[in-house]
Motif scaffolding. Structure first.
Motif, PDB file in Angstrom:
ATOM      1  N   ASP A  96       0.853  -1.188   0.000  1.00  0.00           N
ATOM      2  CA  ASP A  96       0.000   0.000   0.000  1.00  0.00           C
ATOM      3  C   ASP A  96       0.890   1.238   0.000  1.00  0.00           C
ATOM      4  O   ASP A  96       1.802   1.365   0.828  1.00  0.00           O
ATOM      5  CB  ASP A  96      -0.885  -0.015   1.246  1.00  0.00           C
ATOM      6  CG  ASP A  96      -1.971   1.050   1.206  1.00  0.00           C
ATOM      7  OD1 ASP A  96      -1.694   2.169   0.733  1.00  0.00           O
ATOM      8  OD2 ASP A  96      -3.097   0.751   1.659  1.00  0.00           O
ATOM      9  N   LYS A  97       0.632   2.150  -0.909  1.00  0.00           N
ATOM     10  CA  LYS A  97       1.475   3.346  -1.027  1.00  0.00           C
ATOM     11  C   LYS A  97       1.469   4.200   0.239  1.00  0.00           C
ATOM     12  O   LYS A  97       2.404   4.994   0.455  1.00  0.00           O
ATOM     13  CB  LYS A  97       1.030   4.180  -2.231  1.00  0.00           C
ATOM     14  CG  LYS A  97       1.368   3.539  -3.561  1.00  0.00           C
ATOM     15  CD  LYS A  97       1.097   4.459  -4.729  1.00  0.00           C
ATOM     16  CE  LYS A  97      -0.391   4.571  -5.018  1.00  0.00           C
ATOM     17  NZ  LYS A  97      -0.638   5.356  -6.274  1.00  0.00           N
ATOM     18  N   SER A  98       0.448   4.025   1.068  1.00  0.00           N
ATOM     19  CA  SER A  98       0.404   4.786   2.319  1.00  0.00           C
ATOM     20  C   SER A  98       1.332   4.226   3.394  1.00  0.00           C
ATOM     21  O   SER A  98       1.624   4.879   4.399  1.00  0.00           O
ATOM     22  CB  SER A  98      -1.024   4.826   2.865  1.00  0.00           C
ATOM     23  OG  SER A  98      -1.466   3.507   3.194  1.00  0.00           O
ATOM     24  N   ASP A  99       1.817   3.013   3.172  1.00  0.00           N
ATOM     25  CA  ASP A  99       2.747   2.376   4.111  1.00  0.00           C
ATOM     26  C   ASP A  99       4.112   3.049   3.969  1.00  0.00           C
ATOM     27  O   ASP A  99       4.683   3.096   2.876  1.00  0.00           O
ATOM     28  CB  ASP A  99       2.854   0.882   3.784  1.00  0.00           C
ATOM     29  CG  ASP A  99       3.735   0.116   4.759  1.00  0.00           C
ATOM     30  OD1 ASP A  99       4.522   0.745   5.503  1.00  0.00           O
ATOM     31  OD2 ASP A  99       3.657  -1.127   4.749  1.00  0.00           O
ATOM     32  N   PRO A 100       4.653   3.593   5.068  1.00  0.00           N
ATOM     33  CA  PRO A 100       5.939   4.303   4.965  1.00  0.00           C
ATOM     34  C   PRO A 100       7.099   3.415   4.535  1.00  0.00           C
ATOM     35  O   PRO A 100       8.137   3.924   4.086  1.00  0.00           O
ATOM     36  CB  PRO A 100       6.157   4.853   6.386  1.00  0.00           C
ATOM     37  CG  PRO A 100       5.281   4.037   7.273  1.00  0.00           C
ATOM     38  CD  PRO A 100       4.108   3.642   6.438  1.00  0.00           C
ATOM     39  N   THR A 101       6.951   2.097   4.672  1.00  0.00           N
ATOM     40  CA  THR A 101       8.032   1.196   4.243  1.00  0.00           C
ATOM     41  C   THR A 101       7.865   0.754   2.786  1.00  0.00           C
ATOM     42  O   THR A 101       8.711   0.031   2.261  1.00  0.00           O
ATOM     43  CB  THR A 101       8.084  -0.065   5.130  1.00  0.00           C
ATOM     44  OG1 THR A 101       6.905  -0.846   4.941  1.00  0.00           O
ATOM     45  CG2 THR A 101       8.234   0.310   6.593  1.00  0.00           C
ATOM     46  N   CYS A 102       6.793   1.182   2.150  1.00  0.00           N
ATOM     47  CA  CYS A 102       6.531   0.783   0.763  1.00  0.00           C
ATOM     48  C   CYS A 102       7.386   1.628  -0.193  1.00  0.00           C
ATOM     49  O   CYS A 102       7.466   2.856  -0.054  1.00  0.00           O
ATOM     50  CB  CYS A 102       5.045   0.976   0.452  1.00  0.00           C
ATOM     51  SG  CYS A 102       4.554   0.495  -1.215  1.00  0.00           S
ATOM     52  N   HIS A 103       8.021   0.960  -1.151  1.00  0.00           N
ATOM     53  CA  HIS A 103       8.785   1.660  -2.183  1.00  0.00           C
ATOM     54  C   HIS A 103       7.881   1.872  -3.392  1.00  0.00           C
ATOM     55  O   HIS A 103       7.434   0.921  -4.027  1.00  0.00           O
ATOM     56  CB  HIS A 103      10.003   0.850  -2.608  1.00  0.00           C
ATOM     57  CG  HIS A 103      10.977   0.569  -1.507  1.00  0.00           C
ATOM     58  ND1 HIS A 103      11.739   1.549  -0.911  1.00  0.00           N
ATOM     59  CD2 HIS A 103      11.303  -0.590  -0.879  1.00  0.00           C
ATOM     60  CE1 HIS A 103      12.506   1.014   0.015  1.00  0.00           C
ATOM     61  NE2 HIS A 103      12.253  -0.280   0.072  1.00  0.00           N
ATOM     62  N   VAL A 104       7.609   3.125  -3.700  1.00  0.00           N
ATOM     63  CA  VAL A 104       6.805   3.453  -4.881  1.00  0.00           C
ATOM     64  C   VAL A 104       7.783   3.865  -5.975  1.00  0.00           C
ATOM     65  O   VAL A 104       8.317   4.979  -5.977  1.00  0.00           O
ATOM     66  CB  VAL A 104       5.800   4.586  -4.572  1.00  0.00           C
ATOM     67  CG1 VAL A 104       4.948   4.863  -5.818  1.00  0.00           C
ATOM     68  CG2 VAL A 104       4.927   4.214  -3.382  1.00  0.00           C
ATOM     69  N   LEU A 105       8.025   2.953  -6.891  1.00  0.00           N
ATOM     70  CA  LEU A 105       9.080   3.140  -7.882  1.00  0.00           C
ATOM     71  C   LEU A 105       8.526   3.698  -9.191  1.00  0.00           C
ATOM     72  O   LEU A 105       7.497   3.233  -9.697  1.00  0.00           O
ATOM     73  CB  LEU A 105       9.783   1.815  -8.167  1.00  0.00           C
ATOM     74  CG  LEU A 105      10.396   1.068  -6.972  1.00  0.00           C
ATOM     75  CD1 LEU A 105      11.089  -0.198  -7.446  1.00  0.00           C
ATOM     76  CD2 LEU A 105      11.358   1.960  -6.207  1.00  0.00           C
TER      77      LEU A 105
END
Length: 226
Positions: free
Chosen positions: A165-174
């Motif tokens: 989920d893009k709202s997760d601070p550990t998620c990498h949105v590449l």
């Protein structure tokens, strides 16, 4: 009792013969019935060489570092190795296997060259800055097989990850994926293609990062199925 000189010589000769026979018990025979055995050198493991500049932890996990050389277990002459400027990479998502992709490394140069081992990976953010991704390398579908690429031909490997989920601070949105060919220290930006072969503008990758398979000369079996 007295011994003749001839008898004394015979006893001494027999003792010497017994001593030589005992010393030779530890020497391997070289006759046809028992040829000497030469120990073969241990085969190099595909993960033995430098792996994206990161130390290898138990279980083969590494932390990819963009800018560091990708791992290759089979030494190749610099003149034979494919260099970054001679290659392009396409990351083709697989419609039947979400979170899985086939990576195609194609020789766009004018000479034949070789690749072997693993590709290194990193990410590009929307502002074109680079991000480090955790990378786990596995010998899938088996040990790497050296691929000699003529101009226009391709080597293949598998890639998988978990979305987030893009709202997760550990998620990498590449906004992009960068690839380091084996033994190279420079990168190229891969073309990330969706299920229909169209450019994918964004890819979400969890904190676990990528799991990477070995480079192969054929695409058969390289896509992770689980």
């Amino acid at each position: 009792m007295r011994f003749s000189k001839a008898a004394a010589v015979a006893v001494t000769t027999a003792a010497l013969a017994l001593g030589v026979s005992a010393c030779n018990d530890d020497v391997p025979s070289t006759n046809a019935a028992n040829p000497a055995v030469s120990a073969a050198p241990a085969a190099a493991h595909p993960g033995a060489a430098a792996q994206s500049g990161a130390a290898v932890a138990p279980g083969g996990r590494t932390s990819a570092k963009p800018g560091a050389p990708a791992g290759s277990a089979k030494p190749t002459a610099v003149s034979d190795r494919c260099h970054t400027s001679e290659l392009k990479a396409d990351v083709q998502l697989q419609p039947d296997f979400p979170g899985k992709a086939m990576v195609m490394l194609t020789n766009i140069g004018k000479r034949s060259c070789s690749v072997y081992g693993y590709l290194g990976y990193g990410g590009l953010l929307a502002d074109n800055s680079r991000v480090t991704l955790n990378t786990s390398r596995v010998a899938y579908p088996g040990p790497s097989v050296a691929a000699t690429l003529k101009p226009g031909t391709t080597a293949f490997s598998g890639l998988k990850w978990s979305s987030c989920d893009k709202s997760d601070p550990t998620c990498h949105v590449l906004a992009g994926v960068i690839v380091t060919p084996p033994d190279e220290t420079t990168q190229l930006t891969a073309n990330v293609l969706d299920d229909n072969g169209r450019p994918l503008p964004q890819l979400t990758v969890s904190a676990a990062g990528f799991t990477v398979g070995t480079l192969q000369p054929s695409n058969e079996g390289v896509v992770f199925t689980s």
